[in-house]
Scaffold this motif. Structure first.
Motif, PDB file in Angstrom:
ATOM      1  N   ARG A 276       0.826  -1.201   0.000  1.00  5.01           N
ATOM      2  CA  ARG A 276       0.000   0.000   0.000  1.00  5.01           C
ATOM      3  C   ARG A 276       0.868   1.262   0.000  1.00  5.01           C
ATOM      4  N   SER A 277       1.980   1.228   0.712  1.00  7.29           N
ATOM      5  CA  SER A 277       2.904   2.370   0.720  1.00  7.29           C
ATOM      6  C   SER A 277       3.455   2.633  -0.673  1.00  7.29           C
ATOM      7  N   ALA A 278       3.759   1.546  -1.395  1.00  5.39           N
ATOM      8  CA  ALA A 278       4.230   1.694  -2.775  1.00  5.39           C
ATOM      9  C   ALA A 278       3.127   2.248  -3.669  1.00  5.39           C
ATOM     10  N   GLN A 279       1.903   1.798  -3.436  1.00  5.83           N
ATOM     11  CA  GLN A 279       0.780   2.315  -4.220  1.00  5.83           C
ATOM     12  C   GLN A 279       0.577   3.807  -3.977  1.00  5.83           C
ATOM     13  N   ALA A 280       0.827   4.251  -2.746  1.00  6.72           N
ATOM     14  CA  ALA A 280       0.698   5.675  -2.444  1.00  6.72           C
ATOM     15  C   ALA A 280       1.712   6.491  -3.234  1.00  6.72           C
ATOM     16  N   GLU A 281       2.905   5.933  -3.428  1.00  5.92           N
ATOM     17  CA  GLU A 281       3.916   6.634  -4.231  1.00  5.92           C
ATOM     18  C   GLU A 281       3.449   6.778  -5.677  1.00  5.92           C
ATOM     19  N   ILE A 282       2.819   5.737  -6.199  1.00  4.68           N
ATOM     20  CA  ILE A 282       2.276   5.818  -7.558  1.00  4.68           C
ATOM     21  C   ILE A 282       1.168   6.870  -7.608  1.00  4.68           C
ATOM     22  N   ALA A 283       0.305   6.873  -6.602  1.00  5.26           N
ATOM     23  CA  ALA A 283      -0.795   7.835  -6.566  1.00  5.26           C
ATOM     24  C   ALA A 283      -0.270   9.263  -6.597  1.00  5.26           C
ATOM     25  N   LYS A 284       0.816   9.521  -5.907  1.00  2.13           N
ATOM     26  CA  LYS A 284       1.405  10.858  -5.924  1.00  2.13           C
ATOM     27  C   LYS A 284       1.863  11.230  -7.334  1.00  2.13           C
ATOM     28  N   ARG A 285       2.413  10.281  -8.061  1.00  2.14           N
ATOM     29  CA  ARG A 285       2.841  10.559  -9.433  1.00  2.14           C
ATOM     30  C   ARG A 285       1.637  10.795 -10.337  1.00  2.14           C
ATOM     31  N   VAL A 286       0.577  10.018 -10.111  1.00  3.22           N
ATOM     32  CA  VAL A 286      -0.646  10.220 -10.903  1.00  3.22           C
ATOM     33  C   VAL A 286      -1.177  11.634 -10.695  1.00  3.22           C
ATOM     34  N   VAL A 287      -1.223  12.074  -9.443  1.00  6.14           N
ATOM     35  CA  VAL A 287      -1.715  13.419  -9.144  1.00  6.14           C
ATOM     36  C   VAL A 287      -0.882  14.474  -9.856  1.00  6.14           C
ATOM     37  N   GLN A 288       0.427  14.329  -9.787  1.00  2.00           N
ATOM     38  CA  GLN A 288       1.316  15.324 -10.388  1.00  2.00           C
ATOM     39  C   GLN A 288       1.218  15.316 -11.908  1.00  2.00           C
ATOM     40  N   GLN A 289       1.251  14.130 -12.508  1.00  2.88           N
ATOM     41  CA  GLN A 289       1.366  14.031 -13.962  1.00  2.88           C
ATOM     42  C   GLN A 289       0.029  14.085 -14.692  1.00  2.88           C
ATOM     43  N   GLU A 290      -1.045  13.603 -14.064  1.00  2.00           N
ATOM     44  CA  GLU A 290      -2.326  13.504 -14.766  1.00  2.00           C
ATOM     45  C   GLU A 290      -3.373  14.508 -14.290  1.00  2.00           C
ATOM     46  N   ILE A 291      -3.108  15.179 -13.180  1.00  2.84           N
ATOM     47  CA  ILE A 291      -4.067  16.155 -12.665  1.00  2.84           C
ATOM     48  C   ILE A 291      -3.438  17.547 -12.601  1.00  2.84           C
ATOM     49  N   VAL A 292      -2.394  17.697 -11.794  1.00  2.00           N
ATOM     50  CA  VAL A 292      -1.779  19.013 -11.613  1.00  2.00           C
ATOM     51  C   VAL A 292      -1.193  19.532 -12.919  1.00  2.00           C
ATOM     52  N   SER A 293      -0.506  18.669 -13.666  1.00  2.00           N
ATOM     53  CA  SER A 293       0.129  19.125 -14.909  1.00  2.00           C
ATOM     54  C   SER A 293      -0.883  19.570 -15.959  1.00  2.00           C
ATOM     55  N   ARG A 294      -2.123  19.139 -15.818  1.00  2.00           N
ATOM     56  CA  ARG A 294      -3.187  19.550 -16.746  1.00  2.00           C
ATOM     57  C   ARG A 294      -3.916  20.805 -16.257  1.00  2.00           C
ATOM     58  N   GLY A 295      -3.448  21.360 -15.133  1.00  2.00           N
ATOM     59  CA  GLY A 295      -4.041  22.589 -14.622  1.00  2.00           C
ATOM     60  C   GLY A 295      -5.230  22.375 -13.709  1.00  2.00           C
ATOM     61  N   TYR A 296      -5.365  21.173 -13.142  1.00  2.00           N
ATOM     62  CA  TYR A 296      -6.504  20.851 -12.277  1.00  2.00           C
ATOM     63  C   TYR A 296      -6.053  20.739 -10.819  1.00  2.00           C
ATOM     64  N   THR A 297      -6.958  21.102  -9.926  1.00  2.00           N
ATOM     65  CA  THR A 297      -6.715  20.999  -8.490  1.00  2.00           C
ATOM     66  C   THR A 297      -7.106  19.595  -8.028  1.00  2.00           C
TER      67      THR A 297
ATOM     68  N   SER B  15      -0.249  10.413   5.157  1.00  2.00           N
ATOM     69  CA  SER B  15       0.635  11.584   5.167  1.00  2.00           C
ATOM     70  C   SER B  15       1.246  11.816   3.791  1.00  2.00           C
ATOM     71  N   ASP B  16       1.626  10.728   3.137  1.00  2.00           N
ATOM     72  CA  ASP B  16       2.223  10.847   1.806  1.00  2.00           C
ATOM     73  C   ASP B  16       1.219  11.370   0.790  1.00  2.00           C
ATOM     74  N   LEU B  17       0.000  10.870   0.843  1.00  2.00           N
ATOM     75  CA  LEU B  17      -1.016  11.317  -0.112  1.00  2.00           C
ATOM     76  C   LEU B  17      -1.341  12.795   0.086  1.00  2.00           C
ATOM     77  N   LYS B  18      -1.416  13.222   1.344  1.00  2.00           N
ATOM     78  CA  LYS B  18      -1.728  14.623   1.608  1.00  2.00           C
ATOM     79  C   LYS B  18      -0.575  15.535   1.202  1.00  2.00           C
ATOM     80  N   ASP B  19       0.640  15.040   1.309  1.00  2.00           N
ATOM     81  CA  ASP B  19       1.827  15.811   0.926  1.00  2.00           C
ATOM     82  C   ASP B  19       2.382  15.243  -0.382  1.00  2.00           C
ATOM     83  N   PHE B  20       1.570  15.320  -1.449  1.00  2.00           N
ATOM     84  CA  PHE B  20       1.957  14.679  -2.710  1.00  2.00           C
ATOM     85  C   PHE B  20       3.095  15.408  -3.406  1.00  2.00           C
TER      86      PHE B  20
END
Length: 352
Positions: free
Chosen positions: A201-222, A251-256
């Protein structure tokens, strides 16, 4: 002519005093709900079943639809539905109830064993990305894009390096009155008391952080992260104080974005004033179908919002009126009042 202009101006001023101003806020109710292996009649989607017979499956759909009818969400992150047919059936029942403005979006996830998916029911139309309104991100063994290595220990005690993806996830973007919101619906590895599960699950959280950065934030979405995280938040005490997290998943998900100071997201549970209400999952130890004092009640389902959204939260709560014949999870609900960013046209000036 001059008198007519003065009269028109005065009349406009009087009418403006009595006109109902356009609302400066948009109410949005966000819900995440694990419906526990919600399988459509006649469908075999995975190796786990809550009900074998179609009559019992249909009854579960009716109960889930009633829960949705009562909660009346604008955005529902639906966890553990197992097929498009299941989403379609749920929407059919909701439309029969009169909730015709709700629409369902399904994408086949990548958990071949359970067949469980994360889906979406919403009043807002998701933004299309690469031809899809809802997407799931997954990498095979030879593609590290959405995979993460983690240390594991075999049953014999041997250490080895394993890899994982988030086999159950959904990404969807929405434009709501000027707010660009990007959602990551998650269903992470279960069992926060197991060492291997915690590492995965900890490893999955690391992937989730990358998804947020690359597929949400980089597209201009909150970003908003929500779903069955299957872990406890050390910052928000839940009902069962004897069960602490063994990971940093929440903690990791909140501090992506560790490059920025502080956490970017917060858990809406912190705005629930009564600690005794903070539980979303029930382990029915004696399997008698009712909530007993010795059953385990913990909070493992979460909605994580941007820090800037805290002033917009009108209310956050967990809907506890769900029986165990429907699901062993409870719905997390947050009501937002989003300030509208779309400009409201000013009253037209009177022509001189």
């Amino acid at each position: 002519m001059r008198s007519l202009q003065i009269f028109s101006l005065a009349l406009a001023c009087v009418l403006n005093q009595f006109a109902t101003p356009a609302s400066a806020e948009t109410p949005v109710r966000i819900v995440t709900f694990n419906a526990e292996i919600l399988t459509a009649p006649g469908i075999r989607a995975g190796n786990l079943e809550k009900y074998r017979w179609d009559i019992a499956r249909r009854a579960q759909f009716e109960r889930v639809a009633s829960i949705i009818e009562v909660l009346n969400p604008d955005i529902l992150n639906l966890v553990e539905v197992t097929s498009k047919e299941g989403v379609d059936l749920l929407i059919e029942i909701l439309h029969e109830k009169g909730l015709t403005d709700l629409h369902g979006y399904h994408v086949e996830n990548n958990d071949s064993y359970t067949g469980m998916d994360v889906a979406l029911i919403t009043r807002f139309e998701p933004v299309e990305v690469d031809g899809a309104r809802i997407r799931t991100l997954n990498s095979e063994e030879n593609d590290p894009t959405w995979r993460q290595a983690f240390p594991a220990v075999s049953r014999k005690g041997n250490k080895y390096q394993a890899t994982t993806s988030i086999s159950r996830n959904a990404v969807y973007l929405m434009d709501i009155d000027g707010h660009k919101l990007g959602f990551l619906g998650l269903h992470l590895k279960s069992n926060p008391s197991d060492e291997y599960a915690n590492a995965k699950r900890s490893a999955q959280a690391e992937i989730a952080k990358r998804v947020v950065q690359q597929e949400i934030v980089s597209r201009g979405y909150t970003p908003i992260i929500l779903g069955d995280i299957n872990d406890y938040d050390p910052d928000v005490p839940d009902r069962d104080e004897t069960r602490d997290t063994a990971t940093t998943v929440l903690s990791d998900l909140k501090d992506f974005d560790p490059s920025k100071p502080g956490s970017e997201l917060f858990n809406v549970a912190k705005l629930m004033p009564r600690q005794a209400d903070r539980f979303t999952s029930l382990w029915d130890r004696n399997e008698n179908g009712v909530m007993d004092p010795f059953d385990v009640m913990t909070m493992i389902d979460h909605i994580l919002l941007p820090q800037a959204f805290e002033p917009y939260v009108k209310r956050a709560f967990i809907f506890h009126s769900i029986d165990l014949t429907t699901t062993d999870h409870l719905a997390v609900v947050v009501d937002l009042l989003l300030p509208r960013k779309v400009a409201v046209p000013a009253t037209a000036a009177v022509t001189q």
